[in-house]
Design an enzyme around this catalytic site. Structure first.
Site, PDB file in Angstrom:
ATOM      1  N   ASN A 124       1.265   4.339   6.166  1.00  0.00           N
ATOM      2  CA  ASN A 124       0.809   5.544   5.484  1.00  0.00           C
ATOM      3  C   ASN A 124       0.081   5.208   4.189  1.00  0.00           C
ATOM      4  OD1 ASN A 124       0.515   8.159   4.343  1.00  0.00           O
ATOM      5  ND2 ASN A 124       2.331   8.868   5.414  1.00  0.00           N
ATOM      6  N   ASP A 125       0.818   4.892   3.138  1.00  0.00           N
ATOM      7  CA  ASP A 125       0.195   4.671   1.835  1.00  0.00           C
ATOM      8  C   ASP A 125      -0.790   3.510   1.840  1.00  0.00           C
ATOM      9  OD1 ASP A 125       1.701   6.757   0.796  1.00  0.00           O
ATOM     10  OD2 ASP A 125       3.355   5.440   0.224  1.00  0.00           O
ATOM     11  N   VAL A 126      -0.551   2.493   2.674  1.00  0.00           N
ATOM     12  CA  VAL A 126      -1.411   1.307   2.655  1.00  0.00           C
ATOM     13  C   VAL A 126      -2.758   1.546   3.340  1.00  0.00           C
ATOM     14  CG1 VAL A 126       0.546  -0.260   2.534  1.00  0.00           C
ATOM     15  CG2 VAL A 126      -0.377   0.365   4.771  1.00  0.00           C
TER      16      VAL A 126
END
Length: 480
Positions: free
Chosen positions: A398-400
């Site tokens: 997700n965040d990466v």
């Protein structure tokens, strides 16, 4: 110098050399298994050297042998059971627990010497001062490592949440107070030359480890684990000074230095300082209302539609994340990749430094499924390749992969290096739902016109995808 002491030093020298060779071998996947075995032999030799030294000086009575043999058997059994039963998804928690065990071991060694001065006394003057400082460092760092590692394990396992008051400024006051309390106890312990202030130091250090780790958000766990690993090395080195073991000193120094280097690498990968990780609270604490709003223009598709796109692709890149580990889908992912490779499609895996919940988590996960190491490509190398990639499949990350890290200066992720997956022709995101990642913000990748969401458990989605590919005849020449 007696013959026994000479033998001890010779054994420790061989052990140190073997340990260095083992650590060097861990830098490559192919040699990692053998390197672990070499390091295990080195540690066994170190234990043998200690026993030879004890036997040559004061000897070991029957009750001591019972403790030594009993501890060896129990520890060996627990290690063997853990290695066989712990799933790959729980490896971060296991590493955190092992770090804690290392800290506790150093703590117990220092406690033993402090409570029985004859076990490690060097006399008076400089030697006594060095021994006292070594005991303080070993107790202080060992207690912080143990309690902090237990908290980290609990947070990773989902047993612990960060209390609301630990996200406020109050936590800094508490932690500073505990640090001051520990410092006073440490000074008292050194000044007394005995055990005065010892238990106060243990209590203060243990509470400080809990206080510092409990307030850290889940997104920062890769950094915390590598830092605790470094702490365990520092504690071991200090314990080496306490008992006069060159092996412990060298091994602890190696682990401590390696852990600090890895911690800095993790911080760079997240574009955050270590101070910010330790004292800044959770990563997503400053997320705005816009960051957490509803998604607009989401496109979803089925495994069948995904298979039709993959059938005509020339290059496919998989982006593994923690969702892949939770679903234990690494083996079915490898099966899908083999189908594509049999069709002549170029396959690679994009590895972000902080994907998962510990450093190298994705590398270990994919290695378990016999994914060729050459196909695991680091972020700096794979990012320029995305514009020439036909299909990217994001699996639980997700965040990466959030473009806001580059495009939105108001985002908490801004400045964090991420995988530029949106530059590929087509992006499929396999995810259970639209929940936020650890940063607690929306992922603008999901709203991109070239992105389609494939909702569902990663293992079930990949199983369906493999079935669809077989029905389309993909990989038939090799697998069918």
């Amino acid at each position: 110098m007696t013959a026994a002491v000479v033998i001890k030093y010779a054994i420790e020298l061989v052990a140190v050399l073997l340990l260095a060779l083992g650590i060097k071998g861990l830098s490559k996947v192919r040699s990692a298994r053998a390197a672990n075995q070499i390091a295990a032999v080195a540690l066994a030799l170190a234990v043998l050297g200690v026993l030879i030294n004890f036997l040559s000086t004061s000897g070991i009575d029957a009750s001591a042998w019972l403790w030594i043999i009993g501890g060896t058997v129990v520890g060996g059994l627990l290690g063997a059971i853990t290695s066989q039963r712990v799933p790959m998804t729980a490896m971060p928690e296991t590493v955190a627990l092992f770090n804690g065990c290392g800290g506790m071991s150093s703590l117990l060694v220092a406690l033993g010497v402090a409570l029985d001065p004859l076990a490690g006394s060097d006399g008076e003057g400089t030697g006594a001062l060095v021994a006292g400082i070594s005991i303080v460092v070993s107790v202080f760092v060992g207690a912080i490592t143990f309690s902090g590692s237990v908290v980290a394990m609990g947070k990773l396992q989902g047993w612990l949440d960060t209390p609301a008051w630990m996200q406020s400024k109050l936590r800094h006051v508490i932690n500073i107070g505990l640090a001051a309390f520990s410092l006073v106890a440490a000074i008292a312990l050194i000044a007394s030359g005995g055990d005065q202030g010892l238990w106060l130091l243990v209590i203060g250090s243990s509470l400080l480890g809990i206080g510092v780790t409990l307030s850290i958000g889940g997104a920062d766990m890769p950094v915390v684990i590598s830092l605790l690993n470094s702490y365990s090395g520092v504690a071991a080195a200090a314990a080496g000074f306490v008992v006069g073991s060159q092996m412990l000193i060298v091994a602890g120094a190696m682990v401590g230095a390696a852990g600090l280097i890895l911690t800095q690498v993790m911080c760079n990968a997240m574009n955050r300082s270590l101070v910010n990780v330790l004292f800044g609270g959770a990563l997503g604490a400053s997320a705005s209302a816009a960051d957490q709003g509803e998604y607009q223009g989401i496109t979803s598709c089925s495994a069948e539609e995904c298979a039709l796109t993959l059938e005509t692709a020339q290059r496919v890149v998989f982006v593994p994340g923690y969702g892949l580990a939770v679903a234990q889908a690494q083996h079915i992912l490898r099966e899908v990749a083999e189908l594509l490779e049999a069709q002549g499609i170029d396959v690679a895996y994009a590895i972000h430094p902080v994907a998962g919940r510990m450093p190298g988590h994705m590398n270990v996960l994919l290695a378990e499924a016999d994914v060729p190491y050459e196909q695991l490509i680091e972020m700096e190398t794979i990012n320029p390749e995305f514009p020439r990639t036909d299909v990217v499949i994001v699996l639980g990350a997700n965040d990466v992969v959030n473009p806001q890290a580059r495009n939105d200066s108001t985002s908490p992720l801004y400045g964090m290096p991420v995988l530029n997956v949106e530059e590929a022709t087509t992006v499929f995101v396999v995810k259970r739902g639209l929940s936020a990642g650890y940063a607690g913000i929306k992922n603008s990748l999901f709203e991109r016109p070239n992105t389609s969401m494939v909702f569902g458990d990663a293992k079930k989605v990949l199983s369906g995808l493999a079935q669809e590919l077989r029905e389309l005849g993909v990989g038939k020449a090799k697998v069918g």
